[in-house]
Scaffold this active site. Sequence first.
Site, mmCIF file in Angstrom:
data_model
loop_
_atom_site.group_PDB
_atom_site.id
_atom_site.type_symbol
_atom_site.label_atom_id
_atom_site.label_comp_id
_atom_site.label_asym_id
_atom_site.label_seq_id
_atom_site.Cartn_x
_atom_site.Cartn_y
_atom_site.Cartn_z
ATOM 1 C CG ASP A 21 6.379 -10.384 -1.650
ATOM 2 O OD1 ASP A 21 5.667 -9.359 -1.622
ATOM 3 O OD2 ASP A 21 6.057 -11.442 -1.076
ATOM 4 C CG ASN A 69 -0.282 -7.808 -7.680
ATOM 5 O OD1 ASN A 69 0.823 -7.880 -8.207
ATOM 6 N ND2 ASN A 69 -0.496 -8.280 -6.454
HETATM 7 C C1 FPP Z 1 5.173 -6.826 -4.083
HETATM 8 O O1 FPP Z 1 5.255 -6.114 -2.880
HETATM 9 C C2 FPP Z 1 5.424 -5.961 -5.193
HETATM 10 C C3 FPP Z 1 4.504 -5.642 -6.149
HETATM 11 C C4 FPP Z 1 3.129 -6.145 -6.165
HETATM 12 C C5 FPP Z 1 4.822 -4.719 -7.236
HETATM 13 C C6 FPP Z 1 6.225 -4.716 -7.687
HETATM 14 C C7 FPP Z 1 6.522 -3.372 -8.180
HETATM 15 C C8 FPP Z 1 7.717 -2.752 -8.104
HETATM 16 C C9 FPP Z 1 8.929 -3.391 -7.611
HETATM 17 C C10 FPP Z 1 7.893 -1.334 -8.513
HETATM 18 C C11 FPP Z 1 7.457 -0.970 -9.881
HETATM 19 C C12 FPP Z 1 7.877 -1.933 -10.921
HETATM 20 C C13 FPP Z 1 8.684 -1.640 -11.944
HETATM 21 C C14 FPP Z 1 8.994 -2.672 -12.952
HETATM 22 C C15 FPP Z 1 9.302 -0.342 -12.097
HETATM 23 P P1 FPP Z 1 3.975 -6.065 -1.966
HETATM 24 O O2 FPP Z 1 3.263 -4.783 -2.233
HETATM 25 O O3 FPP Z 1 3.145 -7.296 -2.155
HETATM 26 O O4 FPP Z 1 4.631 -6.044 -0.545
HETATM 27 P P2 FPP Z 1 4.013 -6.674 0.788
HETATM 28 O O5 FPP Z 1 3.878 -8.151 0.559
HETATM 29 O O6 FPP Z 1 5.051 -6.347 1.816
HETATM 30 O O7 FPP Z 1 2.711 -5.993 1.037
#
Ligand code: FPP
Length: 248
Positions: A21, A69
């Site tokens: 996250d 998501n």
């Molecule tokens: C949460 O951060 C992350 C995600 C919803 C996606 C996770 C994806 C990756 C780490 C990259 C691609 C994945 C792979 C397996 C290559 P957020 O967007 O919710 O962050 P925030 O809470 O700060 O908005």
Amino acid sequence: MSSRAASLSGALPRHVAIIMDGNGRWAKKRLLNRVRGHEKGAETVRMVVRATRELGIGHLTLYAFSTENWQRPASEVSALMILLTRFLNSEKSELLENGIRLEAIGDLSRLPEKVLNTLDHIRGVTAGNRDMVLTLALSYGAREEILSAVRGLAADAAAGRLDPAGITEADFASRLYTAKTPDPDLLIRTSGEMRISNFLLWQAAYAELFFTPTLWPDFSKEEYLSILNDYAARERRFGRTGDQLTEF
Ligand code: FPP
């Protein structure tokens, strides 16, 4: 790769699960588009997979995309799907060279065809690998997973194939996406949020929880090793007393 890192002492978890996250906040702090945060987050994924393999930990499960998501702006969802496909293609040879099997859990039928095809291909070519299992939770939600297991059990009971009074934890667990995977011993969440967010609700019943304020793109190998050291120092009692544990 070496099978053990020198700087770790004590018991290693068999299975590490991570809620990655903070990509969006990482990007926002730098006045960048959120997608840049996901791109940097993908680099952290690469590092964590490598480190997990080097340490000899058998299972790593990463929460890459939740059922919730899908509600994000279409542009972000499609950027994440492209990133995922790119990641899978670029990691194929490393997964093969290092004996890593790729798995995926979640409602995969909702994924775009291109992602699904790439996923199927990499799962197929890595199916014989035995040294580590990398599981990506994609379009995953634990409540949905639990409901689908319940529906399966209810259908078997209604058809007379199962005695409702005799349903065991093992019967239930065998109907989850994770049927063939040991429960996670350690669950890490980055970015300071202290929630499980619908991730492995049944499986994480006895997992050690570790929350770090570090945003996922900034998560380093040093911090990962330090969390693993912290894990090794914890006493896992599974409902017993500390004295009982020393009797084993
Ligand atoms: C949460 O951060 C992350 C995600 C919803 C996606 C996770 C994806 C990756 C780490 C990259 C691609 C994945 C792979 C397996 C290559 P957020 O967007 O919710 O962050 P925030 O809470 O700060 O908005």
